[in-house]
Scaffold this motif. Structure first.
Motif, PDB file in Angstrom:
ATOM      1  N   ASP A   1       0.832  -1.209   0.000  1.00 31.96           N
ATOM      2  CA  ASP A   1       0.000   0.000   0.000  1.00 31.96           C
ATOM      3  C   ASP A   1       0.863   1.255   0.000  1.00 31.96           C
ATOM      4  O   ASP A   1       0.602   2.202  -0.741  1.00 31.96           O
ATOM      5  CB  ASP A   1      -0.934  -0.003   1.216  1.00 31.96           C
ATOM      6  CG  ASP A   1      -1.819   1.219   1.266  1.00 31.96           C
ATOM      7  OD1 ASP A   1      -2.589   1.433   0.309  1.00 31.96           O
ATOM      8  OD2 ASP A   1      -1.728   1.982   2.250  1.00 31.96           O
ATOM      9  N   ILE A   2       1.920   1.263   0.808  1.00 30.67           N
ATOM     10  CA  ILE A   2       2.818   2.423   0.862  1.00 30.67           C
ATOM     11  C   ILE A   2       3.520   2.604  -0.485  1.00 30.67           C
ATOM     12  O   ILE A   2       3.638   3.726  -0.987  1.00 30.67           O
ATOM     13  CB  ILE A   2       3.840   2.262   2.004  1.00 30.67           C
ATOM     14  CG1 ILE A   2       3.129   2.267   3.355  1.00 30.67           C
ATOM     15  CG2 ILE A   2       4.890   3.360   1.944  1.00 30.67           C
ATOM     16  CD1 ILE A   2       3.985   1.782   4.507  1.00 30.67           C
ATOM     17  N   ALA A   3       3.972   1.513  -1.086  1.00 29.14           N
ATOM     18  CA  ALA A   3       4.642   1.590  -2.398  1.00 29.14           C
ATOM     19  C   ALA A   3       3.700   2.179  -3.437  1.00 29.14           C
ATOM     20  O   ALA A   3       4.098   3.020  -4.249  1.00 29.14           O
ATOM     21  CB  ALA A   3       5.114   0.204  -2.831  1.00 29.14           C
ATOM     22  N   ARG A   4       2.438   1.774  -3.415  1.00 29.71           N
ATOM     23  CA  ARG A   4       1.462   2.317  -4.363  1.00 29.71           C
ATOM     24  C   ARG A   4       1.261   3.810  -4.114  1.00 29.71           C
ATOM     25  O   ARG A   4       1.263   4.609  -5.048  1.00 29.71           O
ATOM     26  CB  ARG A   4       0.131   1.566  -4.235  1.00 29.71           C
ATOM     27  CG  ARG A   4      -0.941   2.050  -5.205  1.00 29.71           C
ATOM     28  CD  ARG A   4      -2.307   1.448  -4.904  1.00 29.71           C
ATOM     29  NE  ARG A   4      -2.732   1.616  -3.523  1.00 29.71           N
ATOM     30  CZ  ARG A   4      -3.174   2.756  -2.982  1.00 29.71           C
ATOM     31  NH1 ARG A   4      -3.227   3.842  -3.714  1.00 29.71           N
ATOM     32  NH2 ARG A   4      -3.540   2.821  -1.721  1.00 29.71           N
ATOM     33  N   ARG A   5       1.126   4.203  -2.859  1.00 27.87           N
ATOM     34  CA  ARG A   5       0.894   5.611  -2.523  1.00 27.87           C
ATOM     35  C   ARG A   5       2.073   6.495  -2.899  1.00 27.87           C
ATOM     36  O   ARG A   5       1.891   7.646  -3.287  1.00 27.87           O
ATOM     37  CB  ARG A   5       0.596   5.752  -1.031  1.00 27.87           C
ATOM     38  CG  ARG A   5      -0.747   5.207  -0.642  1.00 27.87           C
ATOM     39  CD  ARG A   5      -0.984   5.151   0.852  1.00 27.87           C
ATOM     40  NE  ARG A   5      -0.582   6.336   1.556  1.00 27.87           N
ATOM     41  CZ  ARG A   5      -0.386   6.382   2.874  1.00 27.87           C
ATOM     42  NH1 ARG A   5      -0.540   5.303   3.603  1.00 27.87           N
ATOM     43  NH2 ARG A   5      -0.023   7.497   3.451  1.00 27.87           N
ATOM     44  N   LEU A   6       3.306   5.972  -2.775  1.00 26.63           N
ATOM     45  CA  LEU A   6       4.503   6.766  -3.059  1.00 26.63           C
ATOM     46  C   LEU A   6       5.033   6.542  -4.464  1.00 26.63           C
ATOM     47  O   LEU A   6       6.111   7.034  -4.807  1.00 26.63           O
ATOM     48  CB  LEU A   6       5.595   6.458  -2.032  1.00 26.63           C
ATOM     49  CG  LEU A   6       5.250   6.766  -0.573  1.00 26.63           C
ATOM     50  CD1 LEU A   6       6.432   6.455   0.328  1.00 26.63           C
ATOM     51  CD2 LEU A   6       4.797   8.199  -0.399  1.00 26.63           C
ATOM     52  N   ASP A   7       4.283   5.811  -5.285  1.00 31.03           N
ATOM     53  CA  ASP A   7       4.645   5.549  -6.671  1.00 31.03           C
ATOM     54  C   ASP A   7       6.007   4.853  -6.780  1.00 31.03           C
ATOM     55  O   ASP A   7       6.843   5.216  -7.601  1.00 31.03           O
ATOM     56  CB  ASP A   7       4.631   6.846  -7.489  1.00 31.03           C
ATOM     57  CG  ASP A   7       4.507   6.578  -8.981  1.00 31.03           C
ATOM     58  OD1 ASP A   7       4.021   5.493  -9.347  1.00 31.03           O
ATOM     59  OD2 ASP A   7       4.914   7.446  -9.775  1.00 31.03           O
ATOM     60  N   LEU A   8       6.181   3.836  -5.936  1.00 27.25           N
ATOM     61  CA  LEU A   8       7.388   3.020  -5.969  1.00 27.25           C
ATOM     62  C   LEU A   8       7.063   1.706  -6.664  1.00 27.25           C
ATOM     63  O   LEU A   8       5.916   1.260  -6.654  1.00 27.25           O
ATOM     64  CB  LEU A   8       7.868   2.709  -4.548  1.00 27.25           C
ATOM     65  CG  LEU A   8       8.247   3.890  -3.671  1.00 27.25           C
ATOM     66  CD1 LEU A   8       8.446   3.434  -2.226  1.00 27.25           C
ATOM     67  CD2 LEU A   8       9.500   4.550  -4.192  1.00 27.25           C
ATOM     68  N   GLU A   9       8.064   1.077  -7.233  1.00 28.70           N
ATOM     69  CA  GLU A   9       7.864  -0.251  -7.807  1.00 28.70           C
ATOM     70  C   GLU A   9       7.565  -1.243  -6.696  1.00 28.70           C
ATOM     71  O   GLU A   9       6.677  -2.073  -6.822  1.00 28.70           O
ATOM     72  CB  GLU A   9       9.094  -0.691  -8.602  1.00 28.70           C
ATOM     73  CG  GLU A   9       9.252   0.041  -9.907  1.00 28.70           C
ATOM     74  CD  GLU A   9       8.086  -0.188 -10.840  1.00 28.70           C
ATOM     75  OE1 GLU A   9       7.860  -1.333 -11.259  1.00 28.70           O
ATOM     76  OE2 GLU A   9       7.400   0.806 -11.150  1.00 28.70           O
ATOM     77  N   SER A  10       8.330  -1.174  -5.626  1.00 31.69           N
ATOM     78  CA  SER A  10       8.078  -2.017  -4.455  1.00 31.69           C
ATOM     79  C   SER A  10       8.783  -1.416  -3.252  1.00 31.69           C
ATOM     80  O   SER A  10       9.652  -0.548  -3.372  1.00 31.69           O
ATOM     81  CB  SER A  10       8.554  -3.453  -4.690  1.00 31.69           C
ATOM     82  OG  SER A  10       9.957  -3.503  -4.769  1.00 31.69           O
ATOM     83  N   LEU A  11       8.386  -1.897  -2.104  1.00 35.14           N
ATOM     84  CA  LEU A  11       8.979  -1.512  -0.829  1.00 35.14           C
ATOM     85  C   LEU A  11       9.236  -2.820  -0.090  1.00 35.14           C
ATOM     86  O   LEU A  11       8.316  -3.410   0.467  1.00 35.14           O
ATOM     87  CB  LEU A  11       8.029  -0.597  -0.047  1.00 35.14           C
ATOM     88  CG  LEU A  11       8.459  -0.112   1.324  1.00 35.14           C
ATOM     89  CD1 LEU A  11       9.711   0.747   1.232  1.00 35.14           C
ATOM     90  CD2 LEU A  11       7.337   0.677   1.981  1.00 35.14           C
ATOM     91  N   SER A  12      10.475  -3.306  -0.132  1.00 37.56           N
ATOM     92  CA  SER A  12      10.746  -4.631   0.418  1.00 37.56           C
ATOM     93  C   SER A  12      10.967  -4.623   1.928  1.00 37.56           C
ATOM     94  O   SER A  12      10.827  -5.663   2.562  1.00 37.56           O
ATOM     95  CB  SER A  12      11.913  -5.294  -0.304  1.00 37.56           C
ATOM     96  OG  SER A  12      13.047  -4.478  -0.282  1.00 37.56           O
TER      97      SER A  12
END
Length: 173
Positions: free
Chosen positions: A32-43
């Motif tokens: 959810d955080i990755a989507r909100r911050l426009d990241l590919e992923s947050l591992s």
């Protein structure tokens, strides 16, 4: 849709003394955080926070570490990067005598003075949201994969799309 990452602390919980907290986002929260911050992923996303009493509110301080995957702005390839940051925020409830006055007219900015405390509507502080906000501030807005360089060569005179127009306008000798 996943639930947002939450870690609520009430102002009265810190009135007896500081709280030491370790927060770590789970898989759904990281997505959810990755989507909100426009990241590919947050591992990974982990933080060590101290919530301490401050006047009639609280003060958050600590450090966070994250591993993000972004898209290189030059090569358009995904790459991982480590992001670390500090958090230092003061928070007071609405109606506090320590809340900043409402701004009227032009704002004056003094880089040397401390930030005014944040004002919350009730007595609940979502520490996780402060962490997401600080992570977003630490992200490189123009990410570049290590080792990638941008080589720009301006077009030569003859290859310009306006070269043909220039020939029509120039006087013949």
């Amino acid at each position: 849709m996943s639930d947002p990452w939450n870690r609520i602390v009430k102002l009265h919980e810190v009135s007896r003394g500081p709280l030491k907290l370790t927060l770590e986002a789970g898989g759904a929260e990281r997505a959810d955080i990755a989507r909100r911050l426009d990241l590919e992923s947050l591992s990974s996303f982990r933080a060590e926070i101290v919530a301490a009493p401050w006047l009639d509110g609280l003060e958050l301080s600590g450090r966070f570490d994250a591993t993000v995957e972004q898209i290189c702005g030059v090569s358009l390839e995904p790459f991982e990067a480590s992001v670390t940051g500090d958090i230092a925020v003061r928070i007071v409830p609405a109606g506090s005598a320590h809340a900043p006055p409402p701004e009227e007219g032009d704002l004056e900015f003094d880089a040397d003075s401390p930030d005014a405390p944040d004002v919350i509507a009730d007595d609940a502080v979502n520490i996780a949201e402060y962490l997401v906000e600080h992570l977003s501030l630490e992200l490189d807005p123009f990410p570049r994969k290590p080792g990638v360089t941008f080589d720009y060569a301006p077009p030569t005179e003859g290859l310009s799309p306006f070269a043909a127009l220039r020939k029509l306008v120039e006087p013949k000798a």
